[in-house]
Motif scaffolding. Structure first.
Motif, PDB file in Angstrom:
ATOM      1  N   ALA A  78       1.011  -1.029  -0.170  1.00 31.45           N
ATOM      2  CA  ALA A  78       0.217   0.474  -0.046  1.00 31.45           C
ATOM      3  C   ALA A  78       0.858   1.517  -0.182  1.00 31.45           C
ATOM      4  CB  ALA A  78      -0.973  -0.210   1.526  1.00 31.45           C
ATOM      5  N   SER A  79       1.590   1.151   1.001  1.00 32.60           N
ATOM      6  CA  SER A  79       2.737   2.673   0.695  1.00 32.60           C
ATOM      7  C   SER A  79       3.068   2.299  -0.512  1.00 32.60           C
ATOM      8  CB  SER A  79       3.991   2.153   1.574  1.00 32.60           C
ATOM      9  OG  SER A  79       3.634   2.219   3.193  1.00 32.60           O
ATOM     10  N   ILE A  80       3.470   1.697  -0.733  1.00 33.39           N
ATOM     11  CA  ILE A  80       4.579   1.842  -2.621  1.00 33.39           C
ATOM     12  C   ILE A  80       3.203   2.138  -3.844  1.00 33.39           C
ATOM     13  CG2 ILE A  80       5.546  -0.026  -4.843  1.00 33.39           C
ATOM     14  CD1 ILE A  80       6.564  -1.250  -2.326  1.00 33.39           C
ATOM     15  N   ALA A  81       2.502   1.489  -3.399  1.00 35.10           N
ATOM     16  CA  ALA A  81       1.824   1.960  -4.721  1.00 35.10           C
ATOM     17  C   ALA A  81       0.805   3.420  -4.467  1.00 35.10           C
ATOM     18  CB  ALA A  81       0.115   1.359  -4.544  1.00 35.10           C
ATOM     19  N   PHE A  82       0.915   3.820  -2.317  1.00 36.21           N
ATOM     20  CA  PHE A  82       0.811   5.567  -2.712  1.00 36.21           C
ATOM     21  C   PHE A  82       1.958   6.446  -3.457  1.00 36.21           C
ATOM     22  CE2 PHE A  82       0.520   9.258  -0.304  1.00 36.21           C
ATOM     23  CZ  PHE A  82      -1.293   9.888   0.005  1.00 36.21           C
ATOM     24  N   VAL A  83       3.028   6.206  -2.977  1.00 33.86           N
ATOM     25  CA  VAL A  83       3.982   6.596  -3.663  1.00 33.86           C
ATOM     26  C   VAL A  83       3.960   6.858  -4.850  1.00 33.86           C
ATOM     27  CG1 VAL A  83       6.437   7.148  -4.014  1.00 33.86           C
ATOM     28  CG2 VAL A  83       5.423   6.009  -0.772  1.00 33.86           C
ATOM     29  N   VAL A  84       3.702   5.413  -5.620  1.00 36.91           N
ATOM     30  CA  VAL A  84       3.696   5.445  -6.985  1.00 36.91           C
ATOM     31  C   VAL A  84       2.150   6.810  -7.446  1.00 36.91           C
ATOM     32  CG1 VAL A  84       2.966   4.187  -8.997  1.00 36.91           C
ATOM     33  CG2 VAL A  84       4.385   3.658  -7.650  1.00 36.91           C
ATOM     34  N   LEU A  85       1.285   6.601  -7.020  1.00 37.39           N
ATOM     35  CA  LEU A  85      -0.128   7.374  -7.439  1.00 37.39           C
ATOM     36  C   LEU A  85       0.218   9.263  -7.028  1.00 37.39           C
ATOM     37  CD1 LEU A  85      -2.747   4.738  -6.599  1.00 37.39           C
ATOM     38  CD2 LEU A  85      -2.061   4.912  -8.927  1.00 37.39           C
ATOM     39  N   ALA A 108       3.242  10.123  -7.048  1.00 36.37           N
ATOM     40  CA  ALA A 108       3.753  10.666  -7.659  1.00 36.37           C
ATOM     41  C   ALA A 108       3.359  11.085  -9.150  1.00 36.37           C
ATOM     42  CB  ALA A 108       4.872  10.200  -8.021  1.00 36.37           C
ATOM     43  N   LEU A 109       2.108  10.269  -9.962  1.00 32.43           N
ATOM     44  CA  LEU A 109       1.418  10.218 -10.401  1.00 32.43           C
ATOM     45  C   LEU A 109       0.553  11.685 -10.640  1.00 32.43           C
ATOM     46  CD1 LEU A 109       0.735   6.832 -11.759  1.00 32.43           C
ATOM     47  CD2 LEU A 109       2.195   8.262 -13.017  1.00 32.43           C
ATOM     48  N   TYR A 110       0.451  11.518 -10.066  1.00 34.09           N
ATOM     49  CA  TYR A 110      -1.010  12.973  -9.447  1.00 34.09           C
ATOM     50  C   TYR A 110       0.138  14.127  -9.514  1.00 34.09           C
ATOM     51  CZ  TYR A 110      -3.778  16.796  -7.406  1.00 34.09           C
ATOM     52  OH  TYR A 110      -4.865  16.743  -6.779  1.00 34.09           O
ATOM     53  N   ILE A 111       1.484  14.323  -9.288  1.00 37.78           N
ATOM     54  CA  ILE A 111       2.034  16.022  -8.484  1.00 37.78           C
ATOM     55  C   ILE A 111       2.365  16.047  -9.867  1.00 37.78           C
ATOM     56  CG2 ILE A 111       4.236  16.390  -7.997  1.00 37.78           C
ATOM     57  CD1 ILE A 111       2.056  16.705  -6.570  1.00 37.78           C
ATOM     58  N   LEU A 112       2.622  14.690 -11.158  1.00 37.68           N
ATOM     59  CA  LEU A 112       3.052  15.362 -12.463  1.00 37.68           C
ATOM     60  C   LEU A 112       2.042  15.592 -13.439  1.00 37.68           C
ATOM     61  CD1 LEU A 112       6.204  12.058 -12.652  1.00 37.68           C
ATOM     62  CD2 LEU A 112       6.092  14.520 -12.633  1.00 37.68           C
ATOM     63  N   TYR A 113       0.843  14.502 -12.939  1.00 34.37           N
ATOM     64  CA  TYR A 113      -0.067  14.604 -13.527  1.00 34.37           C
ATOM     65  C   TYR A 113      -0.456  16.614 -14.013  1.00 34.37           C
ATOM     66  CZ  TYR A 113      -4.903  15.546 -15.526  1.00 34.37           C
ATOM     67  OH  TYR A 113      -6.186  15.445 -15.828  1.00 34.37           O
ATOM     68  N   ASP A 114      -0.698  17.495 -12.414  1.00 31.12           N
ATOM     69  CA  ASP A 114      -0.697  18.970 -12.379  1.00 31.12           C
ATOM     70  C   ASP A 114       0.404  19.080 -11.932  1.00 31.12           C
ATOM     71  OD1 ASP A 114      -3.310  18.866 -12.726  1.00 31.12           O
ATOM     72  OD2 ASP A 114      -3.969  18.911 -10.697  1.00 31.12           O
ATOM     73  N   LEU A 115       1.627  19.095 -12.632  1.00 31.58           N
ATOM     74  CA  LEU A 115       2.971  20.066 -11.736  1.00 31.58           C
ATOM     75  C   LEU A 115       2.699  21.382 -11.675  1.00 31.58           C
ATOM     76  CD1 LEU A 115       5.528  19.698 -10.867  1.00 31.58           C
ATOM     77  CD2 LEU A 115       5.655  18.975 -13.237  1.00 31.58           C
ATOM     78  N   GLU A 116       2.324  21.510 -13.626  1.00 30.81           N
ATOM     79  CA  GLU A 116       1.886  23.130 -14.064  1.00 30.81           C
ATOM     80  C   GLU A 116       1.045  24.310 -12.887  1.00 30.81           C
ATOM     81  OE1 GLU A 116       0.731  26.045 -17.694  1.00 30.81           O
ATOM     82  OE2 GLU A 116       1.111  23.490 -17.609  1.00 30.81           O
ATOM     83  N   LYS A 117      -0.008  23.564 -12.583  1.00 28.85           N
ATOM     84  CA  LYS A 117      -0.873  24.465 -11.661  1.00 28.85           C
ATOM     85  C   LYS A 117      -0.329  24.442 -10.064  1.00 28.85           C
ATOM     86  CE  LYS A 117      -5.526  23.613  -9.613  1.00 28.85           C
ATOM     87  NZ  LYS A 117      -6.846  22.560  -9.000  1.00 28.85           N
ATOM     88  N   LEU A 118       0.720  23.130  -9.882  1.00 31.90           N
ATOM     89  CA  LEU A 118       0.826  22.902  -9.310  1.00 31.90           C
ATOM     90  C   LEU A 118       2.166  23.876  -8.011  1.00 31.90           C
ATOM     91  CD1 LEU A 118       1.381  21.384  -5.734  1.00 31.90           C
ATOM     92  CD2 LEU A 118       3.232  20.640  -6.824  1.00 31.90           C
ATOM     93  N   MET A 119       2.929  24.140  -9.456  1.00 29.37           N
ATOM     94  CA  MET A 119       4.300  25.186  -9.807  1.00 29.37           C
ATOM     95  C   MET A 119       3.909  26.584  -9.640  1.00 29.37           C
ATOM     96  SD  MET A 119       6.944  23.670  -9.339  1.00 29.37           S
ATOM     97  CE  MET A 119       7.802  23.839  -9.590  1.00 29.37           C
ATOM     98  N   THR A 120       2.085  26.694 -10.024  1.00 25.77           N
ATOM     99  CA  THR A 120       1.647  28.577  -9.852  1.00 25.77           C
ATOM    100  C   THR A 120       0.934  28.700  -9.019  1.00 25.77           C
ATOM    101  OG1 THR A 120      -0.129  28.061 -11.009  1.00 25.77           O
ATOM    102  CG2 THR A 120       1.586  28.111 -12.374  1.00 25.77           C
ATOM    103  N   GLU A 121       0.588  27.638  -8.034  1.00 22.42           N
ATOM    104  CA  GLU A 121       0.342  27.925  -6.788  1.00 22.42           C
ATOM    105  C   GLU A 121       0.676  27.079  -5.614  1.00 22.42           C
ATOM    106  OE1 GLU A 121      -3.866  25.854  -6.555  1.00 22.42           O
ATOM    107  OE2 GLU A 121      -4.442  27.057  -8.609  1.00 22.42           O
ATOM    108  N   ILE A 122       2.479  27.176  -5.774  1.00 25.08           N
ATOM    109  CA  ILE A 122       3.139  27.062  -4.126  1.00 25.08           C
ATOM    110  C   ILE A 122       3.489  27.709  -3.759  1.00 25.08           C
ATOM    111  CG2 ILE A 122       5.251  27.059  -5.334  1.00 25.08           C
ATOM    112  CD1 ILE A 122       5.632  24.367  -4.557  1.00 25.08           C
ATOM    113  N   TYR A 123       3.426  29.424  -4.049  1.00 17.65           N
ATOM    114  CA  TYR A 123       3.942  30.274  -3.488  1.00 17.65           C
ATOM    115  C   TYR A 123       2.295  30.218  -2.222  1.00 17.65           C
ATOM    116  CZ  TYR A 123       8.117  29.604  -5.428  1.00 17.65           C
ATOM    117  OH  TYR A 123       9.122  29.032  -5.883  1.00 17.65           O
ATOM    118  N   LYS A 124       1.549  30.530  -3.436  1.00 14.60           N
ATOM    119  CA  LYS A 124       0.192  30.771  -2.325  1.00 14.60           C
ATOM    120  C   LYS A 124      -0.387  29.950  -1.335  1.00 14.60           C
ATOM    121  CE  LYS A 124      -1.528  32.616  -6.660  1.00 14.60           C
ATOM    122  NZ  LYS A 124      -2.089  33.052  -7.989  1.00 14.60           N
TER     123      LYS A 124
END
Length: 132
Positions: free
Chosen positions: A47-54, A56-72
Motif C-alpha cells: 500500500a505504501s509503494i502504491a500510494f507513493v506511485v499514485l 507521484a503520478l498525481y503530482i506529475l499530472y498537475d505539475l504546472e498548476k502545482l508550480m503556479t500555486e505553490i507560493y500561495k
C-alpha cells in the motif's frame, strides 16, 4: 478384497493433497498471529509503494498548476493532508488484509482438521481389516 468406502476416502484424500491441501499445509504451519502479521506487513508495504506511485503520478499530472500555486498554498496543511490520506489508506488496507487473511486462516485450519480426521478414519479402517 477391495473395500469401496476405503477407496473413495483415499481418492478424496489424494485429491485434497494434490489441490487445496498444498496451500492449506503452508498456511497451517504458521501460528494464526504470525500468518496474519506477515500478510498485514506485506500489505502495508504494498500500500505504501502504491500510494507513493499514485501520488507521484498525481503530482506529475498537475505539475504546472502545482508550480503556479505553490507560493500561495500552505505547505504544512498540504503535507498534513497528504499524510492523513496516506495513514487512512494504509490503515484501511491493513484492516482489510487482517479480515481477509483471518478468514483464510480459519478456513484452512478447518479444512486441515477435516483432512486429519479423514486420515484417522482411514487408519481405523485399515486397523479394523487387519484385526480380523
Amino acid at each position: 478384497m477391495l473395500n469401496e468406502e476405503r477407496i473413495i476416502l483415499m481418492t478424496r484424500l489424494a485429491a485434497y493433497e494434490a489441490g487445496e491441501g498444498k496451500k492449506n499445509e503452508a498456511i497451517g504451519r504458521y501460528f494464526r498471529s504470525d500468518y496474519i502479521g506477515v500478510q498485514v506487513v506485506k500489505s502495508v508495504i504494498s500500500a505504501s509503494i502504491a500510494f507513493v506511485v499514485l501520488f507521484a503520478l498525481y503530482i506529475l499530472y498537475d505539475l504546472e498548476k502545482l508550480m503556479t500555486e505553490i507560493y500561495k498554498m500552505d505547505l504544512f496543511e498540504f503535507a498534513k493532508n497528504i499524510l492523513l490520506f496516506y495513514a487512512v489508506t494504509v490503515v484501511g488496507f491493513a484492516v482489510l488484509t487482517y479480515v481477509v487473511y483471518a478468514y483464510r486462516y480459519s478456513k484452512a485450519k478447518r479444512s486441515l482438521k477435516n483432512y486429519y480426521n479423514n486420515l484417522r478414519k482411514l487408519a481405523s479402517m485399515y486397523d479394523k481389516n487387519n484385526n480380523y
